[in-house]
Design a protein around this motif. Sequence first.
Motif, PDB file in Angstrom:
ATOM      1  N   ARG A  13      -1.100  -9.692  27.312  1.00 40.56           N
ATOM      2  CA  ARG A  13      -1.461  -8.206  26.556  1.00 40.56           C
ATOM      3  C   ARG A  13      -2.707  -7.926  26.780  1.00 40.56           C
ATOM      4  O   ARG A  13      -3.608  -8.591  26.859  1.00 40.56           O
ATOM      5  N   PRO A  24      -0.945 -13.664  24.506  1.00 40.95           N
ATOM      6  CA  PRO A  24      -0.889 -12.819  23.158  1.00 40.95           C
ATOM      7  C   PRO A  24      -1.393 -13.815  21.985  1.00 40.95           C
ATOM      8  O   PRO A  24      -1.513 -13.562  21.050  1.00 40.95           O
ATOM      9  N   ARG A  29      -1.857  -9.329  16.792  1.00 42.67           N
ATOM     10  CA  ARG A  29      -0.731  -8.331  16.828  1.00 42.67           C
ATOM     11  C   ARG A  29      -0.909  -7.024  15.518  1.00 42.67           C
ATOM     12  O   ARG A  29      -1.555  -7.864  14.532  1.00 42.67           O
ATOM     13  N   THR A  31       0.664  -3.676  13.567  1.00 45.92           N
ATOM     14  CA  THR A  31       1.622  -2.542  13.398  1.00 45.92           C
ATOM     15  C   THR A  31       1.198  -1.544  12.403  1.00 45.92           C
ATOM     16  O   THR A  31       0.388  -1.723  11.828  1.00 45.92           O
ATOM     17  N   ASP A  40      -0.635  -8.346  11.816  1.00 42.76           N
ATOM     18  CA  ASP A  40       0.284  -9.187  11.840  1.00 42.76           C
ATOM     19  C   ASP A  40       0.191 -10.480  12.557  1.00 42.76           C
ATOM     20  O   ASP A  40       0.564 -10.710  13.647  1.00 42.76           O
ATOM     21  N   ARG A  43       2.992 -12.236  14.116  1.00 43.03           N
ATOM     22  CA  ARG A  43       3.923 -11.549  15.112  1.00 43.03           C
ATOM     23  C   ARG A  43       5.273 -11.322  14.955  1.00 43.03           C
ATOM     24  O   ARG A  43       6.310 -11.619  15.807  1.00 43.03           O
ATOM     25  N   ARG A  44       5.555 -11.036  13.620  1.00 49.73           N
ATOM     26  CA  ARG A  44       6.835 -11.046  13.458  1.00 49.73           C
ATOM     27  C   ARG A  44       7.402  -9.575  12.806  1.00 49.73           C
ATOM     28  O   ARG A  44       8.594  -9.224  12.379  1.00 49.73           O
ATOM     29  N   GLY A  49       4.013  -2.530  18.193  1.00 48.26           N
ATOM     30  CA  GLY A  49       2.880  -3.527  17.823  1.00 48.26           C
ATOM     31  C   GLY A  49       1.765  -3.088  19.103  1.00 48.26           C
ATOM     32  O   GLY A  49       1.975  -2.625  20.150  1.00 48.26           O
ATOM     33  N   HIS A  51      -2.218  -4.856  20.370  1.00 50.61           N
ATOM     34  CA  HIS A  51      -3.041  -6.008  20.271  1.00 50.61           C
ATOM     35  C   HIS A  51      -4.555  -6.075  20.322  1.00 50.61           C
ATOM     36  O   HIS A  51      -4.924  -5.030  21.006  1.00 50.61           O
TER      37      HIS A  51
END
Length: 121
Positions: A13, A24, A29, A31, A40, A43-44, A49, A51
């Motif tokens: 990423r 990653p 991450r 959002t 995040d 990462r869920r 998203g 980075h």
Amino acid sequence: MTTDARPGKARERTCIGCRKRSSPIDLLRMTVSGGLVLPDPDRRAPGRGAHLHPVAECFDLAVRRKAFPRAFKVPGPLDVTGLQEYIAQRDRESSAEGSHPTARDTSRDDMKAGHRLMTTR
């Protein structure tokens, strides 16, 4: 079981701050929800998203370059104060430990604390 579209190629990423490509796991991450940029780390979270290396230098570069609205493909400015506080807190914690923070460090801390990481099959 999921299949990788490019077998043998590691996932990468791009940090929206420094524009360097990394795994990653090494990036945080983020959002957007209601005009707020939210970290995040698991990462869920649903949605688009972006980075960022979880260090103040990359955050400052992203703010200066106005990279957040572009990365999330939304018009207008976004509120990044929550993300800024999250990164500042991680910097304070890592300076106490004497290392630079990465998302990988968080995962290790979670494992030490007894949290189980979910896996997909």
